[in-house]
Design an enzyme around this catalytic site. Structure first.
Site, mmCIF file in Angstrom:
data_model
loop_
_atom_site.group_PDB
_atom_site.id
_atom_site.type_symbol
_atom_site.label_atom_id
_atom_site.label_comp_id
_atom_site.label_asym_id
_atom_site.label_seq_id
_atom_site.Cartn_x
_atom_site.Cartn_y
_atom_site.Cartn_z
ATOM 1 N N HIS A 161 11.671 7.400 7.602
ATOM 2 C CA HIS A 161 11.021 6.525 8.584
ATOM 3 C C HIS A 161 11.494 5.088 8.378
ATOM 4 O O HIS A 161 11.390 4.544 7.280
ATOM 5 C CB HIS A 161 9.500 6.594 8.436
ATOM 6 C CG HIS A 161 8.893 7.709 9.221
ATOM 7 N ND1 HIS A 161 7.609 7.679 9.715
ATOM 8 C CD2 HIS A 161 9.412 8.892 9.616
ATOM 9 C CE1 HIS A 161 7.353 8.800 10.377
ATOM 10 N NE2 HIS A 161 8.440 9.558 10.317
ATOM 11 N N LYS A 217 0.692 3.876 -1.858
ATOM 12 C CA LYS A 217 1.316 3.495 -3.135
ATOM 13 C C LYS A 217 0.994 4.416 -4.315
ATOM 14 O O LYS A 217 1.698 4.383 -5.325
ATOM 15 C CB LYS A 217 0.858 2.073 -3.524
ATOM 16 C CG LYS A 217 1.416 0.999 -2.635
ATOM 17 C CD LYS A 217 2.818 0.617 -3.063
ATOM 18 C CE LYS A 217 3.584 -0.102 -2.002
ATOM 19 N NZ LYS A 217 4.412 0.716 -1.135
ATOM 20 N N TYR A 277 -1.172 2.338 11.818
ATOM 21 C CA TYR A 277 -2.376 1.902 11.104
ATOM 22 C C TYR A 277 -3.174 1.054 12.097
ATOM 23 O O TYR A 277 -2.677 0.004 12.531
ATOM 24 C CB TYR A 277 -2.022 1.041 9.893
ATOM 25 C CG TYR A 277 -1.281 1.760 8.777
ATOM 26 C CD1 TYR A 277 0.093 1.966 8.842
ATOM 27 C CD2 TYR A 277 -1.958 2.203 7.642
ATOM 28 C CE1 TYR A 277 0.773 2.608 7.816
ATOM 29 C CE2 TYR A 277 -1.280 2.843 6.605
ATOM 30 C CZ TYR A 277 0.079 3.041 6.703
ATOM 31 O OH TYR A 277 0.750 3.673 5.679
ATOM 32 N N TYR A 296 5.927 -2.414 1.393
ATOM 33 C CA TYR A 296 5.718 -1.024 1.833
ATOM 34 C C TYR A 296 6.847 -0.113 1.349
ATOM 35 O O TYR A 296 6.594 1.009 0.902
ATOM 36 C CB TYR A 296 5.606 -0.969 3.364
ATOM 37 C CG TYR A 296 5.001 0.317 3.890
ATOM 38 C CD1 TYR A 296 3.617 0.448 4.047
ATOM 39 C CD2 TYR A 296 5.804 1.406 4.223
ATOM 40 C CE1 TYR A 296 3.053 1.624 4.521
ATOM 41 C CE2 TYR A 296 5.250 2.587 4.699
ATOM 42 C CZ TYR A 296 3.875 2.684 4.848
ATOM 43 O OH TYR A 296 3.313 3.866 5.321
ATOM 44 N N PRO A 315 -5.600 4.230 -0.317
ATOM 45 C CA PRO A 315 -4.356 4.830 0.195
ATOM 46 C C PRO A 315 -3.659 4.024 1.296
ATOM 47 O O PRO A 315 -2.549 4.394 1.707
ATOM 48 C CB PRO A 315 -4.815 6.199 0.727
ATOM 49 C CG PRO A 315 -6.279 6.101 0.888
ATOM 50 C CD PRO A 315 -6.784 5.054 -0.042
HETATM 51 P P1 RFL Z 1 -3.291 13.528 -9.966
HETATM 52 O O1 RFL Z 1 -2.491 13.970 -8.776
HETATM 53 O O2 RFL Z 1 -4.734 13.319 -9.778
HETATM 54 O O3 RFL Z 1 -3.031 14.624 -11.092
HETATM 55 C C1 RFL Z 1 -3.800 14.635 -12.272
HETATM 56 C C2 RFL Z 1 -3.804 16.057 -12.786
HETATM 57 O O4 RFL Z 1 -4.568 16.104 -14.005
HETATM 58 C C3 RFL Z 1 -5.400 17.239 -13.957
HETATM 59 N N1 RFL Z 1 -6.554 17.055 -14.846
HETATM 60 C C4 RFL Z 1 -6.668 17.640 -16.052
HETATM 61 N N2 RFL Z 1 -5.829 18.432 -16.731
HETATM 62 C C5 RFL Z 1 -6.248 18.888 -17.947
HETATM 63 N N3 RFL Z 1 -7.468 18.599 -18.460
HETATM 64 C C6 RFL Z 1 -8.339 17.810 -17.804
HETATM 65 N N4 RFL Z 1 -9.556 17.564 -18.311
HETATM 66 C C7 RFL Z 1 -7.939 17.276 -16.547
HETATM 67 N N5 RFL Z 1 -8.534 16.469 -15.631
HETATM 68 C C8 RFL Z 1 -7.677 16.335 -14.614
HETATM 69 C C9 RFL Z 1 -5.797 17.354 -12.490
HETATM 70 O O5 RFL Z 1 -6.252 18.656 -12.143
HETATM 71 C C10 RFL Z 1 -4.473 16.991 -11.813
HETATM 72 O O6 RFL Z 1 -3.672 18.136 -11.583
HETATM 73 O O7 RFL Z 1 -2.704 12.211 -10.625
HETATM 74 P P2 RFL Z 1 -1.185 11.694 -10.731
HETATM 75 O O8 RFL Z 1 -0.295 12.802 -11.219
HETATM 76 O O9 RFL Z 1 -1.266 10.428 -11.449
HETATM 77 O O10 RFL Z 1 -0.743 11.428 -9.214
HETATM 78 C C11 RFL Z 1 -1.367 10.425 -8.450
HETATM 79 C C12 RFL Z 1 -1.372 10.820 -6.975
HETATM 80 O O11 RFL Z 1 -1.882 12.133 -6.841
HETATM 81 C C13 RFL Z 1 -2.191 9.845 -6.138
HETATM 82 O O12 RFL Z 1 -1.986 8.525 -6.562
HETATM 83 C C14 RFL Z 1 -1.817 9.930 -4.643
HETATM 84 O O13 RFL Z 1 -2.167 11.171 -4.107
HETATM 85 C C15 RFL Z 1 -2.515 8.819 -3.862
HETATM 86 N N6 RFL Z 1 -2.277 8.908 -2.423
HETATM 87 C C16 RFL Z 1 -1.092 8.471 -1.861
HETATM 88 N N7 RFL Z 1 -0.093 8.013 -2.642
HETATM 89 C C17 RFL Z 1 1.112 7.644 -2.098
HETATM 90 O O14 RFL Z 1 2.017 7.217 -2.842
HETATM 91 N N8 RFL Z 1 1.363 7.730 -0.743
HETATM 92 C C18 RFL Z 1 0.403 8.185 0.122
HETATM 93 O O15 RFL Z 1 0.686 8.306 1.308
HETATM 94 C C19 RFL Z 1 -0.887 8.549 -0.417
HETATM 95 N N9 RFL Z 1 -1.859 9.020 0.362
HETATM 96 C C20 RFL Z 1 -3.278 9.417 -1.592
HETATM 97 C C21 RFL Z 1 -3.041 9.449 -0.193
HETATM 98 C C22 RFL Z 1 -4.486 9.879 -2.124
HETATM 99 C C23 RFL Z 1 -5.453 10.361 -1.280
HETATM 100 N N10 RFL Z 1 -6.656 10.835 -1.891
HETATM 101 C C24 RFL Z 1 -7.199 12.111 -1.640
HETATM 102 C C25 RFL Z 1 -7.201 10.135 -3.030
HETATM 103 C C26 RFL Z 1 -4.006 9.932 0.669
HETATM 104 C C27 RFL Z 1 -5.221 10.362 0.124
HETATM 105 C C28 RFL Z 1 -6.276 10.821 1.091
HETATM 106 C C1 PHB Z 2 -0.577 10.465 4.593
HETATM 107 O O1 PHB Z 2 0.249 10.912 5.407
HETATM 108 O O2 PHB Z 2 -1.353 11.200 3.972
HETATM 109 C C2 PHB Z 2 -0.663 9.006 4.381
HETATM 110 C C3 PHB Z 2 0.300 8.180 4.949
HETATM 111 C C4 PHB Z 2 0.220 6.811 4.761
HETATM 112 C C5 PHB Z 2 -0.808 6.279 4.012
HETATM 113 C C6 PHB Z 2 -1.757 7.109 3.426
HETATM 114 C C7 PHB Z 2 -1.694 8.475 3.615
HETATM 115 O O3 PHB Z 2 -0.886 4.929 3.857
#
Ligand code: RFL
Ligand code: PHB
Length: 406
Positions: free
Chosen positions: A89, A313, A217, A401, A309
């Site tokens: 993108h 990042k 957004y 971004y 989110p």
């Molecule tokens: P995770 O993915 O939470 O993984 C942590 C892992 O640790 C496990 N765990 C354990 N394992 C053993 N013993 C325990 N006691 C444990 N407790 C927990 C968990 O089960 C899990 O498997 O952390 P990690 O690896 O640091 O990754 C971070 C990302 O997942 C997170 O920052 C992103 O998903 C955030 N995020 C976004 N990030 C982006 O860069 N671009 C995006 O577009 C974006 N969109 C989002 C998002 C997060 C969202 N939510 C649900 C918070 C959109 C959403 C809606």
């Molecule tokens: C997504 O597609 O889940 C998404 C995209 C952009 C964001 C957050 C989440 O800033």
């Protein structure tokens, strides 16, 4: 599966003992990427994950990859599917109910981002683990860290009813916001900085074509909305909701109606509705824990910091953390140099705080805050007016971004 460096059963205590170089807690993107980077350099690593593999893959999260994440998958030689199925993108829109401000990242910075879901990245990393000798122990219960301030830390856990012990030179806490690693820092060592936002995001995933080629957004008087996607046939949308809302109270039709209103006239007509395949509410939080190291324990990813989110990042910060941390571990194991370990926390935190600032500022600009009042609203309108007319402002947004350099 590769043999661990050492694995023996203690006959008296029914305990399985294992030994490795780096014990990684958590098989999210941070833990998986770190494990692969270490294995690629010939360093032993074992990942302990408390969920099952299926559960980890069922979580719908990030969708936007910065260059740091794309480059990391390339470095690991795991970028084939991303290159085939991901969507580069070049820009995105900021909307406010009437106008659409185009942030042309490619033109302003020469770079793009990649639309490729966290689920897909996770699957690619998981599938490559066993063939590359990266051991992941799923459904590991009661994971506990011990002696983290010594040179001989270890982790205990239960697997299939048996007590297990994993000794390691280092422990990498990649266990997300709720994991045990951060709790293993003594209270006198760590400091947390936190902001909780008074709303969450209700997300919906549906197998329908996206309403627009690029992300939108939108700041609407009924609240924020985001039009995103996973592919040309799978859409991901979000709306801002009060924290008191429950996902059960939001039938699909009501979400589609809300999106049609909030995203504004330019895309309302283009929204294709369809049944949700996933719906969930995520609270929004900014959080940083300092420092990222205590003795032999290092934090990376959401275990150390959380961003709302809005700036896309979170996953990308996990990538930059493990890019720094893997280099530090490799220097230690290959050259016996500790300098990288000593500077990991300050180096990673410098980038983390900048990403925190950007995510907070975009969240503040694009959401409706219950107590902002008329003055707060005028500030948002003035800032959007400024961005619409200023190439410098657009460039600043674009360069944040696409991701600041490592
Ligand atoms: P995770 O993915 O939470 O993984 C942590 C892992 O640790 C496990 N765990 C354990 N394992 C053993 N013993 C325990 N006691 C444990 N407790 C927990 C968990 O089960 C899990 O498997 O952390 P990690 O690896 O640091 O990754 C971070 C990302 O997942 C997170 O920052 C992103 O998903 C955030 N995020 C976004 N990030 C982006 O860069 N671009 C995006 O577009 C974006 N969109 C989002 C998002 C997060 C969202 N939510 C649900 C918070 C959109 C959403 C809606
Ligand atoms: C997504 O597609 O889940 C998404 C995209 C952009 C964001 C957050 C989440 O800033």
């Amino acid at each position: 599966m590769r043999k661990l460096k050492c694995c023996r059963r203690n006959p008296r205590r029914k305990e399985v003992n294992m030994k490795t170089d780096v014990a990684i807690i958590g098989a999210g993107p941070a833990g998986l990427m770190l494990g692969h980077l270490l294995r690629q350099a010939g360093i032993e690593a074992v990942i302990l994950e408390h969920r099952s593999a299926d559960y980890v893959l069922s979580r719908i999260r990030a969708g936007i990859l910065e260059r740091v994440t794309v480059d990391l998958m390339k470095e690991l030689g795991l970028d084939d599917r991303m290159n085939r199925e991901g969507l580069p993108h070049d820009g995105f829109y900021l909307a406010d109910g009437e106008r659409m401000i185009h942030i042309d990242m490619k033109e302003l910075t020469g770079q793009s981002v990649m639309v490729y879901g966290q689920t897909e990245i996770t699957q690619d990393l998981m599938e490559a683990a066993a063939p590359r000798g990266l051991e992941i122990i799923y459904s590991a219960e009661e994971v506990a860290l011990h002696d983290v301030d010594s040179d001989t830390p270890h982790v205990t856990f239960r697997k299939d009813g048996a007590e297990q012990r994993l000794d390691a030179r280092f422990i990498a806490g990649c266990d997300g916001f709720h994991g045990p690693s951060r709790q293993a820092f003594p209270a006198s060592v760590g400091k947390a900085f936190e902001k909780i936002y008074p709303f969450g995001w209700l997300g919906i995933l549906a197998d329908v074509p996206p309403c627009n080629d690029e992300l939108i957004y939108a700041n609407h008087e009924r609240g924020f909305a985001l039009a995103s996607m996973r592919s040309k046939t799978r859409s991901r949308y979000y709306i801002q909701v009060p924290l008191s809302e429950r996902v059960e109270d939001w039938p699909d039709d009501q979400i589609w109606d809300e999106l049609a209103t909030r995203l504004g006239p330019a895309c309302t007509e283009n929204i294709t509705r369809g049944p949700s395949i996933e719906k969930s509410i995520a609270p929004l939080r900014s959080f940083v824990f300092e420092p990222l190291r205590h003795g032999s324990l290092f934090l990376a990813g959401d275990a150390a910091h959380v961003v709302p989110p809005t700036g896309a990042k979170g996953l990308n910060l996990a990538s930059s953390d493990v890019a720094y941390l893997s280099k530090a571990f490799i220097r230690y194991f290959k050259k016996k140099e500790e300098a990288g370990l000593d500077t990991y926390s300050s180096t990673a935190l410098a980038r983390i705080w900048k990403a925190e600032r950007f995510s907070w500022s975009l969240t503040t600009l694009m959401h409706r805050f219950p107590d902002a009042g008329a003055f707060g609203r005028r500030m948002q309108v003035a800032e959007l007016d400024y961005i619409a007319a200023s190439r410098a402002a657009q460039t600043s947004i674009a360069e944040n971004y696409i991701g600041l350099p490592l």
